[in-house]
Design an enzyme around this catalytic site. Structure first.
Site, PDB file in Angstrom:
ATOM      1  N   GLN A  90       0.839  -1.201   0.000  1.00 43.87           N
ATOM      2  CA  GLN A  90       0.000   0.000   0.000  1.00 43.87           C
ATOM      3  C   GLN A  90       0.877   1.255   0.000  1.00 43.87           C
ATOM      4  OE1 GLN A  90      -2.146  -0.892   3.625  1.00 43.87           O
ATOM      5  NE2 GLN A  90      -0.231  -1.390   4.656  1.00 43.87           N
ATOM      6  N   ASP A 113       1.126   0.301  13.597  1.00 46.55           N
ATOM      7  CA  ASP A 113       1.566   1.569  14.197  1.00 46.55           C
ATOM      8  C   ASP A 113       2.025   1.382  15.645  1.00 46.55           C
ATOM      9  OD1 ASP A 113      -0.884   1.766  15.861  1.00 46.55           O
ATOM     10  OD2 ASP A 113      -1.853   2.072  13.944  1.00 46.55           O
ATOM     11  N   GLU A 151       1.714  -8.051  11.666  1.00 45.59           N
ATOM     12  CA  GLU A 151       1.377  -6.961  10.733  1.00 45.59           C
ATOM     13  C   GLU A 151       1.936  -7.331   9.363  1.00 45.59           C
ATOM     14  OE1 GLU A 151      -0.017  -3.585  10.394  1.00 45.59           O
ATOM     15  OE2 GLU A 151       0.706  -4.079   8.389  1.00 45.59           O
ATOM     16  N   ASP A 164       1.330 -12.253   7.111  1.00 49.25           N
ATOM     17  CA  ASP A 164      -0.107 -12.185   6.873  1.00 49.25           C
ATOM     18  C   ASP A 164      -0.840 -12.798   8.081  1.00 49.25           C
ATOM     19  OD1 ASP A 164      -2.714 -12.363   5.995  1.00 49.25           O
ATOM     20  OD2 ASP A 164      -2.295 -13.803   4.393  1.00 49.25           O
ATOM     21  N   GLY A 165      -1.698 -11.999   8.686  1.00 46.64           N
ATOM     22  CA  GLY A 165      -2.424 -12.457   9.866  1.00 46.64           C
ATOM     23  C   GLY A 165      -3.350 -13.620   9.581  1.00 46.64           C
ATOM     24  N   ASP A 168      -7.054  -5.563  14.323  1.00 45.36           N
ATOM     25  CA  ASP A 168      -6.939  -4.146  13.953  1.00 45.36           C
ATOM     26  C   ASP A 168      -6.859  -4.094  12.437  1.00 45.36           C
ATOM     27  OD1 ASP A 168      -6.455  -1.456  13.945  1.00 45.36           O
ATOM     28  OD2 ASP A 168      -4.388  -1.601  14.614  1.00 45.36           O
ATOM     29  N   SER A 169      -7.966  -4.423  11.796  1.00 41.09           N
ATOM     30  CA  SER A 169      -7.926  -4.669  10.356  1.00 41.09           C
ATOM     31  C   SER A 169      -8.278  -3.422   9.551  1.00 41.09           C
ATOM     32  CB  SER A 169      -8.949  -5.751  10.026  1.00 41.09           C
ATOM     33  OG  SER A 169     -10.219  -5.295  10.437  1.00 41.09           O
ATOM     34  N   ASP A 174     -10.638  -2.464   6.012  1.00 43.89           N
ATOM     35  CA  ASP A 174     -12.062  -2.728   5.774  1.00 43.89           C
ATOM     36  C   ASP A 174     -12.270  -3.978   4.907  1.00 43.89           C
ATOM     37  OD1 ASP A 174     -12.650  -0.518   7.246  1.00 43.89           O
ATOM     38  OD2 ASP A 174     -12.647   0.833   5.512  1.00 43.89           O
ATOM     39  N   TYR A 186     -12.235   9.412  11.987  1.00 38.49           N
ATOM     40  CA  TYR A 186     -12.786   8.337  11.147  1.00 38.49           C
ATOM     41  C   TYR A 186     -14.104   8.811  10.547  1.00 38.49           C
ATOM     42  CZ  TYR A 186      -9.470   4.734  12.689  1.00 38.49           C
ATOM     43  OH  TYR A 186      -8.351   3.985  12.925  1.00 38.49           O
TER      44      TYR A 186
HETATM   45  N1  SAM Z   1      -4.175   1.148  14.553  1.00 36.74           N
HETATM   46  C1  SAM Z   1      -4.640   2.063  13.575  1.00 36.74           C
HETATM   47  C2  SAM Z   1      -5.831   2.827  14.086  1.00 36.74           C
HETATM   48  O1  SAM Z   1      -5.683   3.593  15.012  1.00 36.74           O
HETATM   49  O2  SAM Z   1      -6.908   2.637  13.520  1.00 36.74           O
HETATM   50  C3  SAM Z   1      -4.880   1.549  12.196  1.00 36.74           C
HETATM   51  C4  SAM Z   1      -4.159   0.317  11.695  1.00 36.74           C
HETATM   52  S1  SAM Z   1      -4.716  -0.134  10.137  1.00 36.74           S
HETATM   53  C5  SAM Z   1      -6.433  -0.073  10.346  1.00 36.74           C
HETATM   54  C6  SAM Z   1      -4.651  -1.809   9.879  1.00 36.74           C
HETATM   55  C7  SAM Z   1      -3.317  -2.462   9.655  1.00 36.74           C
HETATM   56  O3  SAM Z   1      -3.605  -3.823   9.302  1.00 36.74           O
HETATM   57  C8  SAM Z   1      -2.472  -1.890   8.527  1.00 36.74           C
HETATM   58  O4  SAM Z   1      -1.237  -1.506   9.035  1.00 36.74           O
HETATM   59  C9  SAM Z   1      -2.348  -3.047   7.517  1.00 36.74           C
HETATM   60  O5  SAM Z   1      -1.082  -3.119   6.899  1.00 36.74           O
HETATM   61  C10 SAM Z   1      -2.607  -4.251   8.393  1.00 36.74           C
HETATM   62  N2  SAM Z   1      -3.120  -5.434   7.688  1.00 36.74           N
HETATM   63  C11 SAM Z   1      -3.982  -5.471   6.629  1.00 36.74           C
HETATM   64  N3  SAM Z   1      -4.199  -6.742   6.241  1.00 36.74           N
HETATM   65  C12 SAM Z   1      -3.468  -7.530   7.081  1.00 36.74           C
HETATM   66  C13 SAM Z   1      -3.274  -8.939   7.166  1.00 36.74           C
HETATM   67  N4  SAM Z   1      -3.855  -9.800   6.331  1.00 36.74           N
HETATM   68  N5  SAM Z   1      -2.446  -9.407   8.140  1.00 36.74           N
HETATM   69  C14 SAM Z   1      -1.833  -8.545   9.000  1.00 36.74           C
HETATM   70  N6  SAM Z   1      -1.984  -7.212   8.945  1.00 36.74           N
HETATM   71  C15 SAM Z   1      -2.786  -6.715   7.996  1.00 36.74           C
END
Ligand code: SAM
Length: 298
Positions: free
Chosen positions: A39, A97, A117, A148-149, A167-168, A170, A235
């Site tokens: 991304q 983060d 992450e 990958d989670g 903490d995904s 959408d 948000y």
């Molecule tokens: N913590 C933040 C907040 O305050 O909302 C936002 C973090 S962001 C919503 C979600 C994170 O999930 C991103 O850093 C993204 O790279 C990670 N992510 C997305 N798909 C993932 C997956 N399949 N496995 C692990 N992490 C993933």
């Protein structure tokens, strides 16, 4: 008034209606911009919320309001799990983060946190440019994995984690797997018998279809599903939903209030009273979340 400022504009799109809202953030200074394997990652600074993290143009977190999301997602789940048994091992999926890890590690009982992450760039950029959020990366109890989670959870030992936090992003594109029954089933299997999972549950205003998809799937896998809310000004819509489930029945009000307040003293949003109030759902949210889950429970 003339406006010669630089703005970062998040476009809110609906699958059928197309673009329908724009949210603008004044960005006086761009600290980082790069394209990772997954991304576009941007950190910029503005007068309203300080430093801001955007992923693919979507606001993820800011220095000044991040505490709401991170305190509410973590402490709510940890305290409900503590009401059912000891909380020693925690898994965070996403959360690059570092904000969730920071909050979880405030609990002395926590011995080990796996943070999975997918995007190492988010971790590195947050360490460098968002140090108040990513302040716990040096804690020896934290194990950071750039993986990958979804793959991770399918390989996790059954009964490993007392709390799992999701903490995904959408449920669109590749991120949709983190909202589907096979993923939730693997999460349930990875929990200890008294374990609790919590996940961000989207905007009750602007992601109603996504919420029904998520909460229906949670109902199918977990049976009973609870939802709670918090105000997150950056948000879209400003009000945010979270889900909380366990394998079997769980009472989100069964927490020890005095212990919860003591464990989170100094928090800016979470208190035991806020915890209880967060589960009081306006009907328009309840019917789009827990009622959908109830209708689908196995
Ligand atoms: N913590 C933040 C907040 O305050 O909302 C936002 C973090 S962001 C919503 C979600 C994170 O999930 C991103 O850093 C993204 O790279 C990670 N992510 C997305 N798909 C993932 C997956 N399949 N496995 C692990 N992490 C993933």
């Amino acid at each position: 008034m003339s406006d010669d400022h630089t703005w970062i504009t998040e476009v809110n799109e609906d699958a059928e209606l197309g673009p329908r809202l724009k949210f603008g953030f004044r960005a006086d200074r761009e600290l980082y911009r790069g394209q990772s394997d997954f991304q576009e990652v941007v950190v910029a600074e503005g007068p309203a919320y300080g430093r801001m993290l955007f992923l693919d143009g979507y606001m993820m977190t800011t220095e000044r309001d991040e505490f709401v999301y991170h305190e509410m997602l973590s402490h709510t789940a940890v305290h409900v799990a503590k009401s059912r048994g000891p909380v020693r091992r925690v898994l965070i999926i996403g959360g690059g983060d570092g904000g969730l890890a920071r909050e979880v590690l405030r609990h002395d009982s926590v011995e080990h946190v796996d943070m999975v992450e997918i995007d190492a760039a988010v971790i590195e950029v947050s360490k460098e440019y968002l140090p108040t959020i990513g302040s716990a990366f040096d804690d020896p109890r934290l194990n950071v994995l750039a993986e990958d989670g979804n793959a991770f959870i399918h390989n996790a030992e059954p009964g490993t984690y007392d709390v799992i936090l999701i903490d995904s992003a959408d449920p669109v594109g590749p991120g949709i797997v983190l909202f589907q029954p096979p993923f939730y089933t693997a999460v349930r299997n990875a929990l200890t018998p008294h374990g609790v999972m919590a996940a961000q549950g989207m905007s009750p205003w602007l992601q109603r279809d996504g919420q029904r998809f998520m909460f229906g799937n949670l109902g199918e896998v977990f049976g009973q599903v609870h939802a709670f809310v918090a105000t997150i000004p950056t948000y879209p819509g400003g009000q945010w939903t979270f889900a909380l489930c366990a394998a079997g029945q769980v009472d989100p009000h069964g927490i020890d209030d005095a212990a919860a307040d003591a464990a989170t003293a100094g928090s800016h949003y979470y208190t035991a009273a806020v915890h209880h109030g967060a589960f009081a759902l306006p009907p328009f949210i309840r019917e789009n979340t827990v009622d959908v889950a109830l209708a689908r429970r196995g």
